[in-house]
Structures are given as structure tokens and as C-alpha cells.
Design a protein around this motif. Structure first.
Motif, mmCIF file in Angstrom:
data_model
loop_
_atom_site.group_PDB
_atom_site.id
_atom_site.type_symbol
_atom_site.label_atom_id
_atom_site.label_comp_id
_atom_site.label_asym_id
_atom_site.label_seq_id
_atom_site.Cartn_x
_atom_site.Cartn_y
_atom_site.Cartn_z
ATOM 1 N N HIS A 36 0.700 -1.175 -0.029
ATOM 2 C CA HIS A 36 -0.012 0.142 -0.035
ATOM 3 C C HIS A 36 0.787 1.290 0.055
ATOM 4 N N LYS A 39 2.572 1.671 -3.262
ATOM 5 C CA LYS A 39 1.497 2.308 -4.166
ATOM 6 C C LYS A 39 1.120 3.767 -4.027
ATOM 7 N N ALA A 43 2.340 6.534 -6.716
ATOM 8 C CA ALA A 43 1.309 7.456 -7.621
ATOM 9 C C ALA A 43 1.631 8.857 -7.226
ATOM 10 N N THR A 51 2.894 1.868 -9.701
ATOM 11 C CA THR A 51 1.379 2.056 -9.113
ATOM 12 C C THR A 51 0.798 0.771 -9.575
ATOM 13 N N LYS A 52 0.551 0.614 -10.673
ATOM 14 C CA LYS A 52 -0.453 -0.610 -11.172
ATOM 15 C C LYS A 52 0.188 -1.680 -10.437
ATOM 16 N N HIS A 55 -0.504 -1.730 -6.593
ATOM 17 C CA HIS A 55 -2.062 -2.056 -6.650
ATOM 18 C C HIS A 55 -2.506 -3.290 -6.820
ATOM 19 N N SER A 56 -2.018 -3.832 -7.832
ATOM 20 C CA SER A 56 -2.566 -5.363 -8.043
ATOM 21 C C SER A 56 -2.407 -6.366 -6.763
ATOM 22 N N GLU A 58 -1.754 -5.377 -3.739
ATOM 23 C CA GLU A 58 -2.607 -4.952 -2.791
ATOM 24 C C GLU A 58 -3.958 -5.487 -2.759
ATOM 25 N N ASP A 59 -4.432 -5.643 -3.898
ATOM 26 C CA ASP A 59 -5.818 -6.021 -4.208
ATOM 27 C C ASP A 59 -5.967 -7.636 -3.740
ATOM 28 N N GLU A 62 -5.814 -7.624 -0.107
ATOM 29 C CA GLU A 62 -7.220 -7.359 0.446
ATOM 30 C C GLU A 62 -8.189 -8.403 0.354
#
Length: 297
Positions: A36, A39, A43, A51-52, A55-56, A58-59, A62
Motif C-alpha cells: 500500500h 502504491k 502514485a 503504481t499498477k 495496486h495489483s 494490494e488487491d 485485500e
């Protein structure tokens, strides 16, 4: 950049722990926070690919946190791949930053060489043009740092002992303006830096007489030596072709010190000269210079 590296180190450590303890919620939370943070930083700096990727990851974490996905070998593999890609991107950015800083330093040094030659030409009452190519594109800052002192000495020699006075050049059918070129290029294993002048060239007879007077060369040896051997004599302590002391390059000695310096970090130096046409001195350096050699210079 340092923060990114720190978070990536944490990711690596946490992924290693997760492999052995896939249900450890504390590790999952720490890993989530690391991705996180990566990211958020990327960003803020508009590093879209970073960032991408962050984020991937991080998803995925989650979904694990909400118990919608289990920590399997495949999941860990995907997270590890994301971390690896982020490491690659950060390394690439760090390298670009180093190149930028290195390029700025080299450009400044290149300008200093040009200014030095122009100032020395004024002091010597000579007219000299300067051409510098490749220093900014072919050299690393570390290479230039190591050879700056030797190059300055070689530049002084080229101005003082290489390029003739305008009136002497005209008598010899040359342009009144002499020319000094600094050129850098590289091969797979080496970096080369050449300093070339279109001056009088090395007076071989003077070199030989000087070497004989110093006891470095005997009359008997003289019968067997070739031209290259004579040029190499100019890098022996005390050997000089200078007729008098000069404010620019002293007594003209010191090529032995240049040779010692270059060889101390694994390099070599060679000389080619033609009477009335000029001299080329080439410095050959290894592309990679070990830290041990740097400490010894």
C-alpha cells in the motif's frame, strides 16, 4: 528512492515468512501495508507502472484479509512476482538517476577541460582549437574522476610541448591554429580516452639522447630498439624532450607518474607519434573497476 527500497526489503522478508506461515495475520497485514505504501509513493511521483503493480498486489492481499482468497503457493508466487517487478522498476529508476547525475558531472568536467586548454593556449601565446567527443556519452563519472588528474597533465604537455607557436606552424605549411582533441569510446570490456594533437610530434633523437644520458639506454641497445620502444621511454622517470623549464608543465617530466596512476586501477597507456604531424596518447581502462582498486588510488 530509499523508502521504496526499504519497503521492498520488508516485502521480501514478509513473503518469506508467509511461505512458512500462510495463516499468520500479522504478516499479511504488514505485507498489505508495505504494498500500500509503495502504491502511494509511486502514485505521488506519477510512476504509473509501479503504481499498477503495487495496486495489483494490494488487491490480492485485500481479498486474503477479507478471507475471500486463501494463501496458496500460486498466490504467494503472484505476490513474489509483483515484488520482483517492483524491485526491477526501482533499480531501473535508480540507474537513470545515477546516469543523470553522472552526465551532469561529466559535462561540467568536459567544460573545464575546454576552458583549461583555452587558458593554457593564451598563456603559451599559441592558437589552439578544442574538440571533445564521447566524454559525456561513453564515460562514467567514476572513470572521469580517476583520470582527471592524468588528463590535465597530458593536456598541459600537448599545449606546451606538442602544439607549435603560430609562426612555426606557418613555416611548416600548417594552419597557424593547432588542434587538440579529447575523444572517448568503449568496447565490451574497456573504455578508451585519447588525447590527440596536431603538433610537432615526439623528437625521437632527443628522447634517445636523454635516455642515454640518464643511463636508461645504451648505445648497444639502441641498435635493437624500435620506434614504439622510444615512445615508451618518455614514460620513464626523468626522460624529457623539454629544452627549458616552463610555467605550464614545469620541466616536462611526469609521464611516468601518469603511467603509474593509470596502471594503479588496472589501466594502461600507449603513445603514437609522427614527426611534424602530432601525437596520440591513448588511455585504456577496464569498464568495471573494483572497489579495492579504487581504495588503492
Amino acid at each position: 528512492m530509499k523508502e521504496s527500497i526499504s519497503y521492498l526489503q520488508q516485502c521480501s522478508k514478509q513473503l518469506s515468512l508467509l511461505k512458512n506461515n500462510p495463516d499468520d495475520q500479522n504478516v499479511i497485514e504488514e505485507l498489505f501495508r508495505s504494498f500500500h505504501s509503495l502504491k502511494g509513493m509511486s502514485a505521488a511521483m506519477s510512476y504509473d507502472e509501479m503504481t499498477k503493480t503495487a495496486h495489483s498486489a494490494e488487491d490480492i492481499l485485500e481479498l486474503i484479509r477479507s478471507e475471500k482468497v486463501l494463501v496458496t503457493k500460486e498466490v504467494i508466487k503472484k505476490l513474489t512476482q509483483s515484488a520482483g517487478h517492483l524491485e526491477h522498476l526501482v533499480a531501473a529508476m535508480a540507474n537513470e538517476k545515477r546516469k543523470l547525475i553522472s552526465g551532469q558531472k561529466i559535462e561540467a568536467e568536459s567544460n573545464l577541460f575546454s576552458q583549461l586548454i583555452r587558458q593554457l593556449s593564451i598563456n603559451a601565446d599559441k592558437k589552439i582549437t578544442v574538440q571533445i567527443t564521447g566524454l559525456e556519452t561513453e564515460l562514467d563519472a567514476i572513470h572521469l574522476e580517476l583520470i582527471s588528474e592524468p588528463l590535465i597533465h597530458l593536456i598541459k604537455n600537448a599545449v606546451d610541448h606538442g602544439i607549435e607557436k603560430p609562426e612555426n606552424r606557418i613555416k611548416r605549411g600548417k594552419s597557424e591554429k593547432g588542434k587538440i582533441e579529447l575523444r572517448a569510446y568503449r568496447t565490451n570490456q574497456h573504455v578508451f580516452v585519447e588525447i590527440k594533437d596536431d603538433g610537432a610530434g615526439i623528437n625521437k633523437k632527443k628522447v634517445v639522447n636523454n635516455a642515454i644520458s640518464l643511463g636508461i639506454l645504451s648505445g648497444k641497445q639502441l641498435k635493437t630498439v624500435d620506434e614504439q620502444f622510444i615512445f615508451n621511454l618518455t614514460m620513464k622517470p626523468g626522460v624529457s624532450t623539454a629544452n627549458e623549464i616552463s610555467a605550464i608543465s614545469g620541466r616536462g617530466v611526469g609521464l611516468d607518474a601518469v603511467k603509474t596512476k593509470i596502471e594503479s586501477f588496472g589501466g594502461s597507456i600507449s603513445i603514437q607519434s609522427e614527426a611534424g604531424k602530432g601525437t596520440v596518447i591513448s588511455i585504456k581502462l577496464p569498464i568495471m573497476i573494483s572497489q579495492q582498486k579504487l581504495k588503492n588510488t
